[in-house]
Design an enzyme around this catalytic site. Structure first.
Site, PDB file in Angstrom:
ATOM      1  N   HIS A   1       0.820  -1.215   0.000  1.00  0.00           N
ATOM      2  CA  HIS A   1       0.000   0.000   0.000  1.00  0.00           C
ATOM      3  C   HIS A   1       0.859   1.273   0.000  1.00  0.00           C
ATOM      4  CE1 HIS A   1      -3.015  -2.965   0.987  1.00  0.00           C
ATOM      5  NE2 HIS A   1      -2.346  -3.260   2.088  1.00  0.00           N
TER       6      HIS A   1
ATOM      7  N   GLU B   1      -1.198   1.213   7.972  1.00  0.00           N
ATOM      8  CA  GLU B   1      -0.425   0.074   7.479  1.00  0.00           C
ATOM      9  C   GLU B   1       0.623   0.534   6.476  1.00  0.00           C
ATOM     10  OE1 GLU B   1      -1.082  -4.149   5.064  1.00  0.00           O
ATOM     11  OE2 GLU B   1      -2.798  -2.819   5.454  1.00  0.00           O
TER      12      GLU B   1
ATOM     13  N   HIS C   1       3.182  -6.522   5.035  1.00  0.00           N
ATOM     14  CA  HIS C   1       1.840  -6.066   5.372  1.00  0.00           C
ATOM     15  C   HIS C   1       1.599  -6.157   6.874  1.00  0.00           C
ATOM     16  CE1 HIS C   1       0.117  -5.913   1.228  1.00  0.00           C
ATOM     17  NE2 HIS C   1       1.102  -6.777   0.996  1.00  0.00           N
TER      18      HIS C   1
ATOM     19  N   GLU D   1       2.200 -10.919   6.958  1.00  0.00           N
ATOM     20  CA  GLU D   1       1.329 -10.066   7.775  1.00  0.00           C
ATOM     21  C   GLU D   1       1.960 -10.055   9.166  1.00  0.00           C
ATOM     22  OE1 GLU D   1      -1.268  -8.413   6.729  1.00  0.00           O
ATOM     23  OE2 GLU D   1      -2.021  -9.413   4.925  1.00  0.00           O
TER      24      GLU D   1
END
Length: 322
Positions: free
Chosen positions: A112, A149, A204, A286
């Site tokens: 992102h 994030e 992430h 993650e």
């Protein structure tokens, strides 16, 4: 600081009382006049014959000792602010291993773009991921206090880049907050493919429910559809993922996810374009759940993020060394 002089030394030639001359002074002077030239000649002969016994002077020993001191960098604060994001490393690398990854290429994919939220139309358009179509990208999640994030992934990516470069690897980022949005998930895959990367890691943090804690590593499933064909990379990607999961757990002290992966910390998926379209070994990690207060306390800690980068780095190093 004030400084008080010590009591006068009776043998101090600068202003202190001088003792009376001894009757032995003249004989001693004569003896010294005889002994000093002899000692000087002996010293010169000793130096000429190389009698230092250690093969070099102090400067040479210091230069050749290899005892380089470790250099620690202060972690960033809990809000992810970094004065020099690329310079945050736990310590200088071991000189013996500094070139161990020379010739290796690692692509880091910070999940992102921080500016995605300002380009919703662009990131909402769909792209082909082989098995189906999916959004170009998303804004990602955030902690309840607003730490995004995107900021987290970029900070860890900078730290990871530094650690890998210290090992001699060539490191590329898919984005460094240096573009308006994205890249889209299909382009993220193409960046790693075009670099002929030896390993790609997409960073992430999850946005699951409260009480869901821990990390998990996502592996590519075996996919052959449209532009996607992961058959050649599923094996090495699984190996890469296992090594990262092990080192991440050991270095950070975090446990594998308690809500996905059955406690293994490993999950296989076939619906992620960044994995489906990759032709080189690639995994997602993650690092924790931003929506859980206990995990969020870790994710917002600069010291913990340094540990996270270290764990990922060590897993990559183990993989590349075979």
């Amino acid at each position: 600081m004030s400084y008080t002089s010590p009591p006068s030394d009776p043998f101090d030639p600068f202003g202190s009382p001088q003792p009376r001359r001894s009757r032995l002074r003249r004989p001693l002077t004569v003896a010294l006049a005889v002994l000093v030239p002899g000692a000087l000649l002996g010293w010169l002969a000793y130096g000429t014959l190389g009698g230092t016994g250690d093969g070099g002077d102090g400067a040479d020993r210091a230069a050749g000792s290899g005892a380089t001191p470790s250099v620690l960098h202060s972690p960033t604060d809990g809000e992810g602010k970094t004065g020099d994001p690329g310079a945050t490393a736990s310590a200088t690398s071991d000189p013996k291993g500094s070139d161990s990854l020379k010739g290796k290429v690692v692509v880091i994919d910070p999940g992102h773009n921080p500016a995605n939220a300002e380009h919703t139309a662009e990131i909402n358009r769909t792209v082909d991921i082989g098995t189906n179509s999916k959004e170009c990208d998303t804004t990602g999640t955030s902690t309840n206090s607003g730490y995004s994030e995107a900021r987290f992934t970029l900070d860890v990516a900078h730290r990871l880049r530094t650690l890998l470069q210290q090992r001699g690897a060539t490191v590329k980022l898919t984005q460094d907050a240096d573009r308006p949005y994205g890249p889209c998930v299909d382009e993220r895959a193409r960046i790693g493919n075009a670099a002929h990367a030896d390993a790609v890691v997409s960073i992430h943090a999850d946005g699951s429910g409260t009480g869901n804690r821990g990390f998990h590593v996502i592996l590519p499933g075996s996919v052959r559809a449209g532009a996607a064909d992961t058959r050649a990379i599923t094996g090495p990607s699984k190996n890469l993922g296992k090594l990262i999961a092990d080192d991440f757990a050991r270095t950070t002290g975090s446990s594998p996810s308690n809500y996905i992966g059955d406690g293994t910390g490993l999950v296989t998926r076939e619906d992620l374009g960044g994995l489906n379209l990759s032709t080189v070994p690639k995994v997602f990690i993650e690092c924790g759940n931003m929506r859980d207060s206990k995990d969020a306390a870790l994710l917002t800690s600069g010291a913990w993020r340094q540990k996270a980068a270290q764990g990922i780095s060590e897993g990559i190093v183990s993989f590349l060394r075979g």
